[in-house]
Design a protein around this motif. Structure first.
Motif, short mmCIF file in Angstrom:
data_model
loop_
_atom_site.label_atom_id
_atom_site.label_comp_id
_atom_site.label_asym_id
_atom_site.label_seq_id
_atom_site.Cartn_x
_atom_site.Cartn_y
_atom_site.Cartn_z
N TYR A 74 13.19 2.84 -7.84
CA TYR A 74 12.05 2.11 -7.29
C TYR A 74 11.33 2.97 -6.25
N GLU A 77 9.45 5.76 -8.04
CA GLU A 77 8.24 5.27 -8.69
C GLU A 77 7.15 4.96 -7.67
N GLN A 78 7.55 4.40 -6.55
CA GLN A 78 6.58 4.08 -5.51
C GLN A 78 5.96 5.37 -4.94
N GLN A 79 6.79 6.38 -4.74
CA GLN A 79 6.25 7.66 -4.25
C GLN A 79 5.30 8.28 -5.27
N ARG A 81 3.46 6.66 -7.49
CA ARG A 81 2.23 5.88 -7.46
C ARG A 81 1.37 6.27 -6.26
N GLN A 82 2.01 6.40 -5.10
CA GLN A 82 1.25 6.77 -3.91
C GLN A 82 0.67 8.18 -4.05
#
Length: 194
Positions: A74, A77-79, A81-82
């Motif tokens: 998670y 994936e967040q990194q 996306r950012q």
């Protein structure tokens, strides 16, 4: 768990769901094993329970490892996306309407100053209350000492008070006896005369 580490982004959810289903199945089997271990003969029961507890411990470690992997995935994936959002953003020059918000900063500073004054007043009030309590303590100590002095003087009077109470108790019995005797005499006189 090894397949989970090497799987690609599309199939990682399927592998996670499969592992979670297997862990849930193992937990239900362990519950049945625990019931069965309680039905073992007493000499084997302790050993069976120990094995079931060890299996539970191992499965909990697997569950924790799965959660840690999901958390790391998670975060990854967040990194990503950012990073994509940052790379896709187009930067422009400042508009001609650039202002500095001094008024808000000034209001904030005034609010801080008034809060600071309020805290100073609160501390001063607390100091005055504390000093008043100290003065009351000194007064109460003096009063306590005077009361102890009076109590010591009354120590001598205490013996006299006990004698007075004893005499009053005896007088009460004499009075009740006299009243009973008088009532008896009056009753006899009324009986005799009628």
């Amino acid at each position: 768990m090894g397949r989970l580490e090497t799987s690609d982004k599309e199939s990682v959810h399927l592998v996670e769901n499969e592992i979670q289903a297997r862990i849930d199945n193992i937990f239900s089997n362990l519950e049945r094993l625990e019931i069965l271990s309680s039905k073992e003969p007493p000499n084997k029961r302790q050993n069976a329970k120990l094995r079931v507890d060890q299996l539970k411990y191992d499965v909990q470690h697997l569950q924790t490892a799965l959660r840690n992997f999901q958390h790391r995935r998670y975060l990854r994936e967040q990194q990503e996306r950012q990073r994509e959002e940052l790379l896709a953003r187009t930067f422009t020059t400042n508009d001609s309407d650039t202002t500095i918000p001094i008024d808000e900063t000034l209001q904030f500073n005034e609010s801080l100053q008034s809060a600071h004054r309020g805290m100073d007043e609160l501390i001063g009030s607390g100091t005055n209350i504390l000093q008043g309590l100290r003065d009351q303590r000194v007064t109460l100590k003096g009063t306590h000492k005077k009361i102890l002095d009076v109590a010591n003087m009354l120590g001598l009077s205490n013996t006299v008070m006990r004698l007075i109470e004893k005499r009053a108790f005896q007088d009460k019995f004499l009075m009740l006896g006299g009243m009973a005797l008088t009532c008896l005499i009056m009753f006899l006189v009324v009986q005799y005369l009628t």
